[in-house]
Design an enzyme around this catalytic site. Structure first.
Site, PDB file in Angstrom:
ATOM      1  CE1 TYR A  99      -4.052   2.034   1.348  1.00 44.51           C
ATOM      2  CE2 TYR A  99      -2.201   3.494   1.770  1.00 44.51           C
ATOM      3  CZ  TYR A  99      -3.550   3.303   1.614  1.00 44.51           C
ATOM      4  OH  TYR A  99      -4.407   4.371   1.726  1.00 44.51           O
ATOM      5  CE1 TYR A 114       4.247   2.838   1.926  1.00 41.09           C
ATOM      6  CE2 TYR A 114       5.967   4.440   2.451  1.00 41.09           C
ATOM      7  CZ  TYR A 114       5.530   3.324   1.748  1.00 41.09           C
ATOM      8  OH  TYR A 114       6.394   2.699   0.874  1.00 41.09           O
ATOM      9  CE  LYS A 136       7.011  -1.013   2.872  1.00 38.62           C
ATOM     10  NZ  LYS A 136       6.708  -2.128   1.928  1.00 38.62           N
TER      11      LYS A 136
HETATM   12  P1  NDP Z   1       3.473   0.161  -6.437  1.00 37.32           P
HETATM   13  O1  NDP Z   1       2.454   0.961  -5.707  1.00 37.32           O
HETATM   14  O2  NDP Z   1       3.920   0.556  -7.794  1.00 37.32           O
HETATM   15  O3  NDP Z   1       2.998  -1.368  -6.534  1.00 37.32           O
HETATM   16  C1  NDP Z   1       2.405  -2.027  -5.456  1.00 37.32           C
HETATM   17  C2  NDP Z   1       1.580  -3.150  -6.031  1.00 37.32           C
HETATM   18  O4  NDP Z   1       0.927  -3.818  -4.942  1.00 37.32           O
HETATM   19  C3  NDP Z   1       0.478  -2.673  -6.986  1.00 37.32           C
HETATM   20  O5  NDP Z   1       0.528  -3.441  -8.187  1.00 37.32           O
HETATM   21  C4  NDP Z   1      -0.805  -2.934  -6.198  1.00 37.32           C
HETATM   22  O6  NDP Z   1      -1.895  -3.264  -7.014  1.00 37.32           O
HETATM   23  C5  NDP Z   1      -0.386  -4.123  -5.373  1.00 37.32           C
HETATM   24  N1  NDP Z   1      -1.273  -4.343  -4.240  1.00 37.32           N
HETATM   25  C6  NDP Z   1      -1.791  -3.420  -3.386  1.00 37.32           C
HETATM   26  N2  NDP Z   1      -2.575  -4.021  -2.474  1.00 37.32           N
HETATM   27  C7  NDP Z   1      -2.537  -5.347  -2.743  1.00 37.32           C
HETATM   28  C8  NDP Z   1      -3.130  -6.491  -2.161  1.00 37.32           C
HETATM   29  N3  NDP Z   1      -3.956  -6.399  -1.100  1.00 37.32           N
HETATM   30  N4  NDP Z   1      -2.858  -7.714  -2.679  1.00 37.32           N
HETATM   31  C9  NDP Z   1      -2.063  -7.839  -3.765  1.00 37.32           C
HETATM   32  N5  NDP Z   1      -1.474  -6.774  -4.380  1.00 37.32           N
HETATM   33  C10 NDP Z   1      -1.729  -5.555  -3.881  1.00 37.32           C
HETATM   34  O7  NDP Z   1       4.719   0.044  -5.452  1.00 37.32           O
HETATM   35  P2  NDP Z   1       6.286   0.164  -5.788  1.00 37.32           P
HETATM   36  O8  NDP Z   1       6.642  -0.823  -6.830  1.00 37.32           O
HETATM   37  O9  NDP Z   1       6.602   1.591  -5.984  1.00 37.32           O
HETATM   38  O10 NDP Z   1       6.889  -0.278  -4.389  1.00 37.32           O
HETATM   39  C11 NDP Z   1       7.568  -1.534  -4.231  1.00 37.32           C
HETATM   40  C12 NDP Z   1       8.108  -1.586  -2.829  1.00 37.32           C
HETATM   41  O11 NDP Z   1       9.028  -0.530  -2.604  1.00 37.32           O
HETATM   42  C13 NDP Z   1       7.047  -1.473  -1.729  1.00 37.32           C
HETATM   43  O12 NDP Z   1       7.375  -2.325  -0.677  1.00 37.32           O
HETATM   44  C14 NDP Z   1       7.155  -0.014  -1.286  1.00 37.32           C
HETATM   45  O13 NDP Z   1       6.736   0.139   0.055  1.00 37.32           O
HETATM   46  C15 NDP Z   1       8.650   0.196  -1.442  1.00 37.32           C
HETATM   47  N6  NDP Z   1       9.022   1.586  -1.634  1.00 37.32           N
HETATM   48  C16 NDP Z   1       8.391   2.335  -2.606  1.00 37.32           C
HETATM   49  C17 NDP Z   1       8.721   3.666  -2.749  1.00 37.32           C
HETATM   50  C18 NDP Z   1       8.070   4.503  -3.785  1.00 37.32           C
HETATM   51  O14 NDP Z   1       8.476   5.667  -3.934  1.00 37.32           O
HETATM   52  N7  NDP Z   1       7.095   4.013  -4.535  1.00 37.32           N
HETATM   53  C19 NDP Z   1       9.755   4.306  -1.902  1.00 37.32           C
HETATM   54  C20 NDP Z   1      10.367   3.411  -0.957  1.00 37.32           C
HETATM   55  C21 NDP Z   1      10.006   2.103  -0.843  1.00 37.32           C
HETATM   56  P3  NDP Z   1      -2.924  -2.092  -7.475  1.00 37.32           P
HETATM   57  O15 NDP Z   1      -2.085  -1.080  -8.196  1.00 37.32           O
HETATM   58  O16 NDP Z   1      -3.888  -2.838  -8.329  1.00 37.32           O
HETATM   59  O17 NDP Z   1      -3.499  -1.562  -6.199  1.00 37.32           O
END
Ligand code: NDP
Length: 296
Positions: free
Chosen positions: A68, A132, A136
């Protein structure tokens, strides 16, 4: 010889999309997404469903790229953020431990408070400023406590040529507007999702001959691009690479209030991952150029 099975949860996210493509040389990769549009459909909050898939597939490695990530919305719905970012991660760890699978999971600079005089190290006290970040951190702790052979990679300011991110938002605004105001008093390292995936692959490749056992190298590692900048510096670099004439005006966090407070200093120290696995991502500015040269 049977190829190892690798399950990627969240294969439609920024990191998950790149992971599916990057880990292919290491094994048979199965991606899963929330909408099930391609491959498996897994909602990680459906713990029975998750258990069913893991018991049937019995992967050697699970890469959890689900999260999330709506940082401001999480202030309004902390329970949902916690269910996805913490509770499910603990359950995943317990299931992985049961089937002997290694887990790679991603975490964030937002677990830190942002008040520091040097880049954050993995063992610095984590004191998240927002819902958030708290969700995490709870996920990191639950995974470490689960007994799974787990690797947690903390990264920051993730972008790619697809998905929802600062690069794509800024590229649109730089075309639509004559000027944009961007926060200049928060610093960190923008990190291309492709490089996170490549770093993950290089780490996993080192454990492949040992059945992907991490052993003494399990634990938390920072993994971001090198150097640092502000959001304003990041926006200016995007403008310069794209040749836009739009003015990029620096503002303070106080002038651009958002529901979730952010760390002022998000720089992460990447020495541990380099010492343990020899992995070092390029400087953020070089990485941005590589990403923008990638077409599209
Ligand atoms: P994204 O938001 O691009 O992707 C997250 C994915 O998780 C989406 O495809 C979403 O689907 C899916 N998802 C959400 N809820 C569920 C659920 N209940 N079951 C299955 N799938 C679900 O994230 P990032 O690729 O950017 O992030 C990857 C990692 O890096 C994460 O752990 C994040 O916390 C971490 N991170 C990200 C940062 C950023 O700037 N984005 C910064 C630092 C760390 P849908 O889109 O359909 O909801």
């Amino acid at each position: 010889m049977t190829r190892p099975r690798i399950l990627v949860l969240g294969s439609d996210g920024q990191v998950g999309f790149q992971i599916v493509r990057t880990l292919a040389p290491l094994g048979d990769v199965t991606g899963s997404r929330l909408d099930g549009a391609a491959g498996l459909k897994i909602d990680v909050t459906d713990h029975a469903g998750l258990e069913g898939v893991l018991m049937a597939l019995r992967p050697s490695v699970i890469v959890n790229a689900v999260a999330y990530t709506a940082v401001d919305r999480a202030e309004e719905e902390p329970a949902l953020a916690t269910a996805i970012n913490a509770t499910s991660v603990g359950v995943l760890g317990e299931l992985a431990a049961r089937i002997g699978a290694a887990v790679v999971h991603y975490s964030t600079d937002y677990v830190y408070s942002g008040i520091t005089d040097r880049p954050w190290r993995e063992d610095d006290p984590a004191e998240p400023l927002n819902a958030y970040g708290r969700s995490k951190l709870a996920g990191d702790e639950a995974l470490l406590a689960s007994g799974a052979d787990a690797l947690i990679l903390r990264t920051s300011w993730v972008y790619d040529r697809r998905g929802r991110n600062f690069l794509l938002t800024m590229r649109r605004l730089l075309v639509e507007r004559d000027e944009v105001r961007v926060v200049a008093d928060q610093i960190g390292a923008p990190t291309w999702a492709r490089l996170i995936a490549q770093g993950t692959a290089l780490i996993l490749a080192q454990t492949a001959s040992d059945g992907f056992r991490l052993g003494a190298r399990r634990g938390v590692y920072n993994l971001t691009c090198g150097g640092s900048t502000s959001w304003h510096g990041f926006a200016r670099a995007i403008r310069d690479f794209t040749g836009s004439r739009c003015k990029v005006i620096p503002v303070t966090t106080a002038e651009y209030p958002l529901p979730a407070p952010r760390p002022v200093d998000s720089r992460l120290d990447n020495a541990k991952v380099e010492a343990a696995f020899g992995v070092r991502l390029p400087d953020w500015h070089d990485a941005l150029r590589l990403c923008l040269e990638d077409g599209g």
